[in-house]
Write a protein that holds these residues in place. Structure first.
Motif, mmCIF file in Angstrom:
data_model
loop_
_atom_site.group_PDB
_atom_site.id
_atom_site.type_symbol
_atom_site.label_atom_id
_atom_site.label_comp_id
_atom_site.label_asym_id
_atom_site.label_seq_id
_atom_site.Cartn_x
_atom_site.Cartn_y
_atom_site.Cartn_z
ATOM 1 N N GLN A 181 52.605 -52.011 -36.465
ATOM 2 C CA GLN A 181 53.789 -51.265 -36.862
ATOM 3 C C GLN A 181 54.817 -52.187 -37.514
ATOM 4 O O GLN A 181 54.899 -53.375 -37.196
ATOM 5 N N LEU A 182 55.634 -51.596 -38.400
ATOM 6 C CA LEU A 182 56.673 -52.343 -39.100
ATOM 7 C C LEU A 182 57.737 -51.374 -39.604
ATOM 8 O O LEU A 182 57.499 -50.155 -39.641
ATOM 9 N N PRO A 183 58.908 -51.858 -40.028
ATOM 10 C CA PRO A 183 59.918 -50.973 -40.622
ATOM 11 C C PRO A 183 59.401 -50.351 -41.920
ATOM 12 O O PRO A 183 58.664 -50.980 -42.688
ATOM 13 N N ASN A 184 59.795 -49.127 -42.187
ATOM 14 C CA ASN A 184 59.350 -48.408 -43.382
ATOM 15 C C ASN A 184 60.214 -48.814 -44.578
ATOM 16 O O ASN A 184 60.966 -48.012 -45.131
ATOM 17 N N TYR A 185 60.079 -50.051 -44.998
ATOM 18 C CA TYR A 185 60.945 -50.571 -46.059
ATOM 19 C C TYR A 185 60.610 -49.982 -47.430
ATOM 20 O O TYR A 185 61.431 -50.049 -48.353
ATOM 21 N N LEU A 186 59.429 -49.391 -47.582
ATOM 22 C CA LEU A 186 59.057 -48.761 -48.853
ATOM 23 C C LEU A 186 59.510 -47.299 -48.931
ATOM 24 O O LEU A 186 59.351 -46.660 -49.973
ATOM 25 N N GLY A 187 60.064 -46.775 -47.845
ATOM 26 C CA GLY A 187 60.510 -45.385 -47.839
ATOM 27 C C GLY A 187 59.386 -44.383 -47.984
ATOM 28 O O GLY A 187 59.561 -43.305 -48.567
ATOM 29 N N LEU A 188 58.224 -44.689 -47.414
ATOM 30 C CA LEU A 188 57.072 -43.799 -47.509
ATOM 31 C C LEU A 188 57.274 -42.576 -46.627
ATOM 32 O O LEU A 188 57.906 -42.647 -45.574
ATOM 33 N N ASP A 189 56.724 -41.458 -47.065
ATOM 34 C CA ASP A 189 56.730 -40.244 -46.261
ATOM 35 C C ASP A 189 55.519 -40.323 -45.330
ATOM 36 O O ASP A 189 55.381 -41.293 -44.598
ATOM 37 N N ARG A 190 54.644 -39.341 -45.350
ATOM 38 C CA ARG A 190 53.427 -39.413 -44.536
ATOM 39 C C ARG A 190 52.243 -39.904 -45.354
ATOM 40 O O ARG A 190 51.100 -39.834 -44.895
ATOM 41 N N ASP A 191 52.523 -40.389 -46.519
ATOM 42 C CA ASP A 191 51.459 -40.885 -47.378
ATOM 43 C C ASP A 191 51.249 -42.377 -47.148
ATOM 44 O O ASP A 191 52.039 -43.047 -46.484
#
Length: 397
Positions: A181-191
């Protein structure tokens, strides 16, 4: 005898088997090394009529449909982020996809009224006696059970104790896989989005529960490695070395790996056991015929739990006949499902640049993609389910 059955493993196969054994009047006990149910984990899927029929007979379909993820579409990109291939959500998600931890919780709750769970303990020895199996535990007192079932995965402890060393049954398929796990720095949705280099896949996808979180998924080709399965720092070093020097988002993903507290790392392997039972001991799920990835292991485990419990109930006090019928009904089906795992590493991380281009080209064709989806459904539905309908009640042994 009183129909006591010890099950090792509280992931998927173990609680599913405990549920059905309880329905048939047995007294199952599940022992699990972890201190509690394992939450989170990767998504798992069910596909085809057979998987769905067992879930329906368990009364789980409505609940699982409410918690399903909807699948995760994935884009394969080049180093600059340009899309090379897009796979729809149903390619990996099947008919129903749920988080492994959610499925384990549901199965645990359904089985709990008829099952004793023992967490934080493990089997240390198994001795068959004229009346059962004497089991020694790492922490708890010894106890005799009528039967012992290994539902403890590819690295099964029961298989090791009752059948022999893991090296005799588990084959390395040339790849390793890791998730964290990591922070969602790319701003991905559920993709998810993935980048390939020859023999390697680095991918990251949005968390299905927390939009601020994401999950990394790495696969790389390697001969069988020698490492400590309980040393995450050593495993992080192996992953970092395998992906060193790659572009795209790989350096940032490797940076997140250094701080990751929840690394999963394992070989992509396959289990092949000549006979799934030995005396009063038997294997179910990945312990008997598993594959790390792509082998429909979750669906097969749920089907196998249904059949094993049903055959034990039908055979009454003849466990040998039950084990024989269970294996006879499911061996070819399980091996057919398992075969998909042999191709998973090569599909996710082709060994050459030419292989990567060929995969992307083939799967960009709707006809090929649809054929693969239908093939998966056919394989997962290639066994007839017996009807083990019974009124709840105690089995006479």
């Amino acid at each position: 005898m009183n129909g006591s059955v010890l099950i090792s493993g509280a992931s998927i196969a173990g609680p599913a088997l405990a549920y059905w054994l309880g329905r048939h009047g047995f007294r199952p006990t599940v022992v699990e090394l972890a201190p509690a149910l394992r939450n989170g984990g990767q998504a798992v899927d069910f596909r085809g009529d057979t998987h769905l029929a067992v879930l329906e007979r368990m009364g789980l379909l409505p609940e699982l449909r409410q918690m399903q993820t909807g699948g995760s579409p994935i884009r394969f990109v080049d180093e600059s982020g340009r899309t090379l291939l897009h796979l729809p959500a149903e390619f990996a998600g099947g008919a129903i996809e749920v988080l492994r931890g959610d499925l384990a919780q549901v199965l645990y709750e359904r089985s709990l009224p008829h099952t004793e769970y023992v967490f934080g303990d493990s089997i240390t020895s198994l001795t068959e006696t004229p009346s059962g199996v004497l089991v020694d535990f790492q922490r708890g007192p010894s106890h005799e059970f009528d039967l012992v079932i290994g539902a403890d995965g590819l690295h099964s402890n029961v298989r090791h104790l009752a059948f022999g060393p893991e090296k005799e049954y588990v084959s390395h398929l040339g790849y390793y896989a890791a998730t964290w796990q990591l922070p969602n720095y790319l701003g991905l949705d559920r993709d998810s989005v993935g980048y390939n280099a020859p023999g390697r896949l680095a991918s990251v996808g949005g968390d299905h529960r927390d939009p601020a979180r994401a999950g990394a998924f790495f696969v790389f080709a390697a001969p069988e490695l020698s490492y400590d399965r309980h040393d995450p720092e050593q495993q992080k070093h192996l992953i970092t070395n395998a992906f060193s020097g790659l572009g795209w988002e790989v350096p940032r993903l490797l940076d997140s790996l250094r701080q990751a507290p929840d690394l999963y790392f394992d070989s992509i392997s396959r289990a092949d056991v000549d006979a799934w039972s030995a005396g009063r001991m038997c294997l179910v799920g990945d312990a008997a015929c598993g594959a790390t990835l792509g082998g429909m292991g979750t669906g097969t485990a749920v089907v196998a739990a249904y059949v094993l419990a049903g055959e034990l109930a039908r055979a009454k006090d003849d466990h040998r006949a039950a084990f024989t019928r269970y294996e006879s009904r499911l061996r070819q089906y399980a091996k057919g499902c398992q075969a998909g795992g042999d191709r998973t590493g090569k599909f996710l991380a082709p060994a050459t640049a030419t292989g990567i281009r060929a995969r992307n080209s083939l799967l960009s064709r709707p006809l090929v993609l649809n054929w693969m989806l239908k093939l998966g459904e056919r394989v997962s539905s290639s066994v007839a389910l017996p009807d083990y309908s019974t009124k709840p009640g105690r089995v006479s042994w």
